[in-house]
Design an enzyme around this catalytic site. Sequence first.
Site, PDB file in Angstrom:
ATOM      1  N   GLU A  29      -2.013   1.569  -9.308  1.00  0.00           N
ATOM      2  CA  GLU A  29      -0.702   1.212  -9.840  1.00  0.00           C
ATOM      3  C   GLU A  29       0.318   2.244  -9.371  1.00  0.00           C
ATOM      4  OE1 GLU A  29      -1.499   1.119 -14.028  1.00  0.00           O
ATOM      5  OE2 GLU A  29      -1.091   3.250 -14.298  1.00  0.00           O
TER       6      GLU A  29
ATOM      7  N   HIS B 151       1.425   2.342 -18.809  1.00  0.00           N
ATOM      8  CA  HIS B 151       0.732   3.625 -18.845  1.00  0.00           C
ATOM      9  C   HIS B 151       1.693   4.792 -18.660  1.00  0.00           C
ATOM     10  CE1 HIS B 151      -3.045   1.299 -17.393  1.00  0.00           C
ATOM     11  NE2 HIS B 151      -3.012   1.369 -18.700  1.00  0.00           N
TER      12      HIS B 151
ATOM     13  N   VAL C  33      -8.930  -3.140   2.937  1.00  0.00           N
ATOM     14  CA  VAL C  33      -8.468  -4.528   3.015  1.00  0.00           C
ATOM     15  C   VAL C  33      -7.447  -4.721   1.902  1.00  0.00           C
ATOM     16  CG1 VAL C  33      -9.119  -6.959   2.989  1.00  0.00           C
ATOM     17  CG2 VAL C  33     -10.713  -5.250   3.896  1.00  0.00           C
ATOM     18  N   VAL C  34      -6.179  -4.886   2.264  1.00  0.00           N
ATOM     19  CA  VAL C  34      -5.101  -4.979   1.280  1.00  0.00           C
ATOM     20  C   VAL C  34      -4.409  -6.329   1.444  1.00  0.00           C
ATOM     21  CG1 VAL C  34      -2.966  -3.956   0.422  1.00  0.00           C
ATOM     22  CG2 VAL C  34      -4.773  -2.478   1.357  1.00  0.00           C
TER      23      VAL C  34
ATOM     24  N   SER D 262      -0.252  -9.842  -1.615  1.00  0.00           N
ATOM     25  CA  SER D 262       0.227  -9.906  -3.002  1.00  0.00           C
ATOM     26  C   SER D 262      -0.975  -9.895  -3.941  1.00  0.00           C
ATOM     27  CB  SER D 262       1.052 -11.184  -3.240  1.00  0.00           C
ATOM     28  OG  SER D 262       0.209 -12.324  -3.132  1.00  0.00           O
TER      29      SER D 262
END
Length: 608
Positions: free
Chosen positions: A231, A273, A298-299, A302
Amino acid sequence: MATGQIFSKTTQALFYNYKQLPIQRMLDFDFLCGRETPSVAGIINPGSDGFQKLFFGQEEIAIPVHPTIEAACNAHPTADVFINFASFRSAAASSMSALKQPTIRVVAIIAEGVPESDTKQLISYARTNNKVILGPATVGGIQAGAFKIGDTAGTIDNIIQCKLYRPGSVGFVSKSGGMSNEMYNSIAKVTDGIYEGIAIGGDVFPGSTLSDHILRFNNIPQVKMMVVLGELGGKDEYSLVEALKQGKVQKPVVAWVSGTCARLFKSEVQFGHAGAKSGGELESAQAKNEALRNAGAVVPTSYEALETVIKETFDKLVEDGKISPVPEITPPPIPEDLKTAIKSGKVRAPTHIISTISDDRGEEPCYAGVPMSTIIERGYGVGDVISLLWFKRSLPRYCTQFIEICIMLCADHGPCVSGAHNAIVTARAGKDLVSSLVSGLLTIGPRFGGAIDDAARYFKDAYDRGLTPYEFVEGMKKKGIRVPGIGHRIKSRDNRDKRVQLLQKYAHANFPSVKYMDYAVQVENYTLSKANNLVLNVDGAIGSLFLDLLSGSGMFSKQEVDEIVEIGYLNGLFVLARSIGLIGHTFDQKRLKQPLYRHPWEDVLYTK
């Protein structure tokens, strides 16, 4: 930091600060996975010890409770996971204490808001001593088919849907516990499921990092691919970027960093958070995703495409023969708790107690349907409360006032009567209030104070059958039964009991009918012709007048009157009233600091 697997099917934990639901969820997961022993070895509740009852499948078990961390670790040397449910105020101190125990390898800190300086000290100690911290602000972790921490993965239904009851091939790590649950489900839909899943926690300084766990997964043969959910905020993901660039990770890594929407806001945004706050372009979700992609992860484009990318990566490993899909098994059903089953209408269970006089389930207790606030607002007295709790109805004021008069008149009769004497002797023996009170109450019976019911019973039977006083008294004499309510050791024709006179006076002034009392007086006139002390005593007066109250008020049927007399309601009045005096005598002796009582020799006849 550990370099391989941290949980197994034999892992046991110590649970700090007892919480019934997360412990039961752990035990239900154990049963689902076919574990032979419960994963919770002991519970630590500071200052307490004993046992807590929980379920392990169908079997109810007792889990030991220990007052200190040290005592728990000594009692359970094979338990190497410490699950800390302490508040943020005490989580750091208790976690450090656990880390210092030689038997503890993993500490999970559930609390959010642990001071950052304390967290840094915990991290330093753990890394120096090769121990693992999950959290703070974590839900924990899970090894599918083996062990889970607290509420990890949510309900049993979710665990089954995510196939977490048996191991898969995917290692997963995330900052978010809530998103972990989502990802377990997504991964299970497109792969053979999770092997191990970890939520490192959402605070700014997590006890272990994303890369720590990815490097662990890389060393676990059963893990064939990894999924990372980061995140925005902080630079934790960049340690993973470096590990990928340096070739430390040989297995496929699918990654996504959430928070790309932050750029849509004109000002800096703080997400859920403490660590989810972008401090600059380098900490943005877009920058991290790009860095991970460039490093070989591997991204997807979305979050919506993440599930598809995971599936493609998994399918390629299967196609290359690196993964043999796990055969599916059917987990055993978890027995439902009785409360849950009843609520869902699956079973019906008999109640154990019936109560018709009070109800404490609402906002305030009710006596016979009358709320406590109403009792106070209407100025009800003790007599009114007795009428509600004993007779289940609101009696007229003259009736409740008569009850109160009876209580006042019977509260005490001096220190010499048997009940008071017993209470005094017991109090002087150093016993407590309840013991002294009970010793006095135990003397109440046919010879002392317990004749009210018998007096009412016999007077009613005689009057209702139309017996003359002569027939009644002589009939009792032939049966060898003394007439209850008649006779006194001190009072006589010329020294009447003032209490009886007061009761009779009140009844004549307020009762619509006194037929039973009049009959009792006629009996007294006959018995006085036999002996001067055979007067109507207070038991007889209350017994006969209560018959007049019950029958004259028009609020009780004949059957109800008979039942009240038979059950022993009227003796209950004497027990309630005399308790006041017995308590008074107990306090009196303790206030006076009276010594142990010993009966004088000269008051005893010693004979053969």
